[in-house]
Write a protein that holds these residues in place. Structure first.
Motif, PDB file in Angstrom:
ATOM      1  N   LYS A   1     -17.077 -31.820 -10.121  1.00 54.24           N
ATOM      2  CA  LYS A   1     -17.129 -32.530 -11.404  1.00 54.24           C
ATOM      3  C   LYS A   1     -18.568 -32.363 -12.141  1.00 54.24           C
ATOM      4  O   LYS A   1     -18.519 -32.374 -13.412  1.00 54.24           O
ATOM      5  N   LYS A   2     -19.481 -32.234 -11.429  1.00 54.68           N
ATOM      6  CA  LYS A   2     -20.783 -32.029 -12.228  1.00 54.68           C
ATOM      7  C   LYS A   2     -20.718 -30.305 -12.649  1.00 54.68           C
ATOM      8  O   LYS A   2     -21.510 -30.268 -13.784  1.00 54.68           O
ATOM      9  N   TYR A   3     -20.317 -29.585 -12.078  1.00 54.12           N
ATOM     10  CA  TYR A   3     -20.120 -28.346 -12.571  1.00 54.12           C
ATOM     11  C   TYR A   3     -19.186 -28.199 -13.803  1.00 54.12           C
ATOM     12  O   TYR A   3     -19.507 -27.605 -15.069  1.00 54.12           O
ATOM     13  N   CYS A   4     -18.393 -28.996 -13.884  1.00 46.98           N
ATOM     14  CA  CYS A   4     -17.357 -29.072 -14.948  1.00 46.98           C
ATOM     15  C   CYS A   4     -18.097 -29.801 -16.173  1.00 46.98           C
ATOM     16  O   CYS A   4     -17.681 -29.410 -17.324  1.00 46.98           O
ATOM     17  N   ASP A   5     -18.830 -30.745 -15.759  1.00 46.56           N
ATOM     18  CA  ASP A   5     -19.989 -31.361 -17.014  1.00 46.56           C
ATOM     19  C   ASP A   5     -20.791 -30.459 -17.632  1.00 46.56           C
ATOM     20  O   ASP A   5     -20.964 -30.405 -18.791  1.00 46.56           O
ATOM     21  N   ILE A   6     -21.142 -29.221 -16.993  1.00 44.07           N
ATOM     22  CA  ILE A   6     -22.077 -28.281 -17.447  1.00 44.07           C
ATOM     23  C   ILE A   6     -21.247 -27.409 -18.330  1.00 44.07           C
ATOM     24  O   ILE A   6     -21.548 -26.843 -19.548  1.00 44.07           O
TER      25      ILE A   6
ATOM     26  N   ALA B   1     -11.996 -20.712 -14.241  1.00 40.67           N
ATOM     27  CA  ALA B   1     -11.790 -21.286 -12.877  1.00 40.67           C
ATOM     28  C   ALA B   1     -12.262 -20.487 -11.656  1.00 40.67           C
ATOM     29  O   ALA B   1     -12.891 -20.941 -10.611  1.00 40.67           O
ATOM     30  N   ILE B   2     -12.482 -18.991 -11.993  1.00 37.85           N
ATOM     31  CA  ILE B   2     -13.037 -18.362 -10.968  1.00 37.85           C
ATOM     32  C   ILE B   2     -14.706 -18.751 -10.744  1.00 37.85           C
ATOM     33  O   ILE B   2     -15.087 -18.611  -9.820  1.00 37.85           O
ATOM     34  N   GLU B   3     -15.246 -18.616 -12.005  1.00 34.91           N
ATOM     35  CA  GLU B   3     -16.630 -19.142 -12.057  1.00 34.91           C
ATOM     36  C   GLU B   3     -16.617 -20.489 -11.420  1.00 34.91           C
ATOM     37  O   GLU B   3     -17.855 -20.592 -10.473  1.00 34.91           O
ATOM     38  N   ILE B   4     -16.066 -21.510 -11.551  1.00 38.01           N
ATOM     39  CA  ILE B   4     -16.310 -22.742 -10.981  1.00 38.01           C
ATOM     40  C   ILE B   4     -16.058 -22.616  -9.304  1.00 38.01           C
ATOM     41  O   ILE B   4     -16.987 -23.169  -8.403  1.00 38.01           O
ATOM     42  N   ALA B   5     -15.099 -21.697  -8.734  1.00 34.42           N
ATOM     43  CA  ALA B   5     -14.832 -21.503  -7.485  1.00 34.42           C
ATOM     44  C   ALA B   5     -15.977 -20.982  -6.849  1.00 34.42           C
ATOM     45  O   ALA B   5     -16.397 -21.269  -5.971  1.00 34.42           O
ATOM     46  N   VAL B   6     -16.407 -19.832  -7.466  1.00 32.94           N
ATOM     47  CA  VAL B   6     -17.650 -19.295  -6.591  1.00 32.94           C
ATOM     48  C   VAL B   6     -18.887 -19.914  -6.711  1.00 32.94           C
ATOM     49  O   VAL B   6     -19.551 -20.065  -5.917  1.00 32.94           O
ATOM     50  N   SER B   7     -19.204 -20.806  -7.927  1.00 34.06           N
ATOM     51  CA  SER B   7     -20.280 -21.334  -8.103  1.00 34.06           C
ATOM     52  C   SER B   7     -20.362 -22.824  -7.122  1.00 34.06           C
ATOM     53  O   SER B   7     -21.479 -22.764  -6.606  1.00 34.06           O
ATOM     54  N   ILE B   8     -19.455 -23.332  -6.997  1.00 31.57           N
ATOM     55  CA  ILE B   8     -19.384 -24.510  -5.882  1.00 31.57           C
ATOM     56  C   ILE B   8     -19.520 -24.182  -4.324  1.00 31.57           C
ATOM     57  O   ILE B   8     -19.887 -24.881  -3.719  1.00 31.57           O
TER      58      ILE B   8
END
Length: 426
Positions: A287-292, A123-130
């Protein structure tokens, strides 16, 4: 990419030196592994007492509820959840998490606001990445959880640290946030209940943080991985309660409250009722990041509704009772050690920060040296404060068997007395 840390040489006698990376490119597991290696290299040592990592499952007094285990067995035996799940998470899991978190809010979250992740780390990775964009920066607490800085470094996001104030129960230095923030600030990270400090913020302080975020025109990433693990004066208050003031990205997991960190079931939630941050473009980006990156095992996700619905309050109360008892013991034993000071008694999570006075010790250069020598001489593992951003501090995890904790603190006291400067004892 810029160099995101430095290297420290740690010596153990004439023939042995270790290089330890500090501070922003080190991981907690990495340095704890080095400490353990140092013990394992010696023959005939006593039982290792690790007060360094927040994994209570190593101790029989901390175990998850039967309802959680039964839910996972049931979902596995159904033979319906062996395939891929939607990358945002199973609909039933998203709905259950939305309902669970909505208990603490004045409005109901939609399942569409919830993204199921492989633990809070993802979740941290997604937050920072987006949020990452050219020339962006993120404001992190010091001390804090080092994974945020690592994720930011990989995304070329500048890290700016604001201090938590130990004399004020580790409250956020709000003026520092206003001084550090600019038009390129993408988020303020807040960890509540606190890791590594064991603080639990009041309603009033959380509201001030939200108002500060609004003034500097940014959002808040609220890390609630220790959500509801509060056993002091302040009850746990979700930062999502203030999402009408500033958008909140809430990160959390089942790991700590349900005592199942290895199940890797976390979430990334958009708390933004006024749609200041949330837009079709942002949703598509998430959503795209979750796809990755994918998510946790499908059968674990399928068990989430029953885990949440079937867990009785007695389970949570017993966990808090044990944590408070251990926190009290930790604080009282630390008071008996002359060279160590605990400015704030832990009120939540599973950890506490203490400061040692190097002037009262001999042959100890800094907190990393302290922890390596403690491991070598007493087979006790503590986390050096440098790993979380504070040199010459130590983080102690007390989510262990009480007898284990008592023995570890006894050895810590013995170590400190052995290394005490004779001039300070007179």
């Amino acid at each position: 990419m810029e160099n995101i840390g430095s290297v420290t040489n740690i010596s153990f006698g004439e023939n042995y030196t270790k290089q330890v990376e500090t501070p922003t490119n080190i991981t907690i597991k990495g340095i704890l592994g080095l400490l353990m290696d140092n013990i394992e290299g010696d023959e005939g040592k006593r039982e290792v007492i690790s007060l360094g990592i927040g994994d209570p499952t190593a101790h029989s007094c901390f175990h998850t509820t039967d309802a959680a285990k039964e839910a996972v067995v049931e979902s596995l035996l159904l033979d319906k959840f062996n395939g891929y799940s939607p990358t945002s998470g199973l609909p039933a899991a998203r709905k259950a998490i939305a309902n669970y978190l909505s208990r603490d809010l004045p409005y109901d979250l939609s399942p569409e606001d919830v993204y199921v992740t492989a633990g809070c780390t993802q979740a941290i990775e997604i937050a920072v990445s987006i949020l990452a964009k050219p020339n962006s920066n993120i404001l992190l607490p010091r001390p804090g959880f080092p994974i945020y800085a690592l994720c930011a470094a990989f995304r070329n996001v500048e890290v700016r640290y604001y201090d938590l104030v130990p004399e004020k129960n580790w409250e956020v230095n709000l003026k520092a946030i206003e001084d550090l923030a600019d038009q390129n600030t993408v988020a303020i990270v807040v960890i509540n209940p606190g890791n590594p400090c064991g603080n639990v913020y009041s309603y009033e302080h959380l509201e001030k943080i939200a108002e500060t975020a609004k003034r500097v025109k940014t959002l808040i990433i609220e890390d609630e991985v220790y959500g509801h693990l509060a056993f002091g004066e302040n009850p746990f208050i979700s930062m999502g309660l203030f999402s009408s003031i500033a958008p909140i990205l809430t990160l959390g997991s089942l790991s700590k409250r349900w005592l199942i960190p290895g199940w890797r079931l976390g979430w990334f939630v958009v708390n933004d009722p006024n749609c200041i941050f949330k837009s079709p473009k942002i949703v598509e980006r998430i959503k795209k990041y979750c796809d990755i990156c994918g998510g946790p095992a499908t059968f674990i996700q399928a068990a989430v509704p029953k885990i949440i619905e079937s867990t009785k309050e007695d389970f949570f109360r017993n966990t808090l009772k044990m944590l408070k008892k251990n926190s009290d013991m930790c604080y009282e034993k630390i008071l008996e050690i002359p060279c160590i000071n605990c400015p704030y008694k832990s009120q939540g999570s599973m950890v506490v920060m203490v400061k040692f006075n190097s002037a009262l010790l001999q042959d100890i250069s800094d907190d990393i040296d302290f922890c390596f020598k403690l491991a070598k001489e007493e087979s006790v593992i503590l986390l050096p404060g440098t790993a979380v951003g504070l040199k010459n501090w130590l983080r102690i995890t007390f989510a262990v068997e009480p007898s284990f904790l008592e023995e570890g603190l006894r050895r810590l006291k013995t170590f400190c007395l052995r290394h005490s400067n004779p001039k300070t004892l007179s």
